[in-house]
Scaffold this motif. Structure first.
Motif, PDB file in Angstrom:
ATOM      1  N   THR A  17       0.793  -1.234  -0.161  1.00 43.09           N
ATOM      2  CA  THR A  17       0.118   0.027  -0.090  1.00 43.09           C
ATOM      3  C   THR A  17       1.010   1.106  -0.098  1.00 43.09           C
ATOM      4  N   ILE A  71      -6.316  -3.836   4.923  1.00 47.52           N
ATOM      5  CA  ILE A  71      -6.346  -3.452   3.330  1.00 47.52           C
ATOM      6  C   ILE A  71      -7.741  -3.930   2.835  1.00 47.52           C
ATOM      7  N   ALA A  72      -8.214  -5.171   3.544  1.00 50.03           N
ATOM      8  CA  ALA A  72      -9.612  -5.738   2.949  1.00 50.03           C
ATOM      9  C   ALA A  72     -10.463  -5.010   3.336  1.00 50.03           C
ATOM     10  N   ALA A 126     -10.494  -1.588   3.798  1.00 49.07           N
ATOM     11  CA  ALA A 126     -10.177  -0.113   3.162  1.00 49.07           C
ATOM     12  C   ALA A 126     -11.367   0.244   2.324  1.00 49.07           C
ATOM     13  N   GLU A 146     -12.995   2.116  -0.970  1.00 46.68           N
ATOM     14  CA  GLU A 146     -12.779   2.593  -2.159  1.00 46.68           C
ATOM     15  C   GLU A 146     -12.831   4.003  -2.236  1.00 46.68           C
ATOM     16  N   TRP A 170      -7.219   5.365  -3.028  1.00 46.12           N
ATOM     17  CA  TRP A 170      -5.952   5.158  -3.089  1.00 46.12           C
ATOM     18  C   TRP A 170      -5.201   5.056  -4.306  1.00 46.12           C
ATOM     19  N   ARG A 220      -6.611  -1.511  -6.990  1.00 51.52           N
ATOM     20  CA  ARG A 220      -7.651  -2.283  -6.607  1.00 51.52           C
ATOM     21  C   ARG A 220      -7.328  -3.604  -6.322  1.00 51.52           C
ATOM     22  N   ARG A 250      -6.006  -4.789  -3.112  1.00 55.39           N
ATOM     23  CA  ARG A 250      -6.875  -4.939  -2.233  1.00 55.39           C
ATOM     24  C   ARG A 250      -7.778  -6.225  -2.296  1.00 55.39           C
ATOM     25  N   GLU A 251      -8.246  -6.561  -3.782  1.00 55.75           N
ATOM     26  CA  GLU A 251      -8.814  -7.761  -3.751  1.00 55.75           C
ATOM     27  C   GLU A 251      -8.076  -8.886  -3.243  1.00 55.75           C
ATOM     28  N   ARG A 276      -8.289  -9.292   0.416  1.00 52.85           N
ATOM     29  CA  ARG A 276      -9.845  -9.886   0.668  1.00 52.85           C
ATOM     30  C   ARG A 276      -9.971 -11.315   0.441  1.00 52.85           C
TER      31      ARG A 276
END
Length: 263
Positions: free
Chosen positions: A18, A124-125, A127, A129, A171, A175, A178-179, A182
């Motif tokens: 990140t 992170i999961a 966070a 959008e 951010w 993306r 992040r996925e 998750r």
């Protein structure tokens, strides 16, 4: 990002997950009189594009580092990496020991202490959008890490945000990063414990004394695996040592880089 004279010895800096190249401004400005400092936005972070194949493994990022150094004409250089960047640095230095002059690994090991891993994945999961405002992002980050130096944190957040096409604040990091978190993180085929044993250069491991990512036991295992390794702990710092105790971190790194090599 680049600091110092191009004729000075090269030092490449790698941020954590990140993060972005501007997280290194304080360290880079302090070292620029003696070093040609280069901070890389790794794939999917900062102003670099997302990985087209979604590959954020250590091996892929280590290949990026090698291509970056080759493009600049550096067959050999000094390397420093924090967290994810530290894993990339370990992977590269173990695969190409002849290319790394000195190595600094910041608060990371081939294994991640489970409490720290759980915290980072959740952060992170979860966070959002869309970000309400830069100030909201700063206050949220301060609540998550009260140890952080406020000036460093504001600087990090300022350069971590961008405007999406619809005008909302979001951010910079991709993306799909992040996925990936998750979904439970990435499966990394590189065996870093083995890579550590192949690193031949002087290596410094910096641990935040209050880190939940690098336990004292893991830190000792890393130093024991390194042919020429040493450990320094920074008091009152957590995982993000450069952001928690920036002045102390600069001194620890400078002392190591200026210390004569062991016979």
């Amino acid at each position: 990002m680049e600091w110092g004279a191009p004729t000075a010895p090269p030092l490449i800096l790698l941020h954590g997950i990140t993060g972005h190249a501007r997280t290194w401004d304080t360290l880079a400005e302090a070292l620029a009189p003696q070093w040609h400092v280069l901070a890389l936005d790794q794939r999917g972070h900062g102003d670099s594009e997302a990985a087209p194949d979604g590959d954020y493994t250590t091996g892929a990022m280590a290949d990026d580092l090698g291509a970056f150094a080759d493009a600049l004409g550096y067959p050999r250089f000094t390397l420093l990496g924090l967290s994810m960047g530290g894993r990339v640095a370990m992977g590269f230095a173990g695969a190409h020991p002849d290319r790394v002059e000195r190595l600094v690994i910041v608060d990371i090991a081939p294994e991640i202490h489970p409490p720290g891993m759980a915290r980072i994945r959740a952060m992170i999961a979860n966070a959002p959008e869309a970000i309400e405002s830069e100030e909201w992002a700063v206050e949220t980050a301060r609540a998550a890490n009260p140890r952080a130096d406020v000036g460093e944190l504001r600087h990090r957040i300022k350069h971590a945000l961008k405007r999406a096409p619809d005008g909302t604040l979001t951010w910079k990091y991709a993306r799909d990063v992040r996925e990936m978190m998750r979904r439970g993180g990435r499966r990394d085929p590189v065996e870093l414990w083995d890579r550590l044993t192949r690193i031949t250069c002087p290596t410094l491991l910096v641990r935040g004394a209050e880190s939940d990512v690098l336990s004292p036991e893991l830190a000792q295992r890393v130093v024991a695996a390194l042919p020429d390794g040493r450990l320094v702990e920074v008091a009152a710092a957590g995982h993000t040592v450069p952001g928690d105790r920036p002045a102390e971190f600069v001194e620890v790194v400078r002392d190591f880089l200026e210390r004569p090599a062991r016979p």
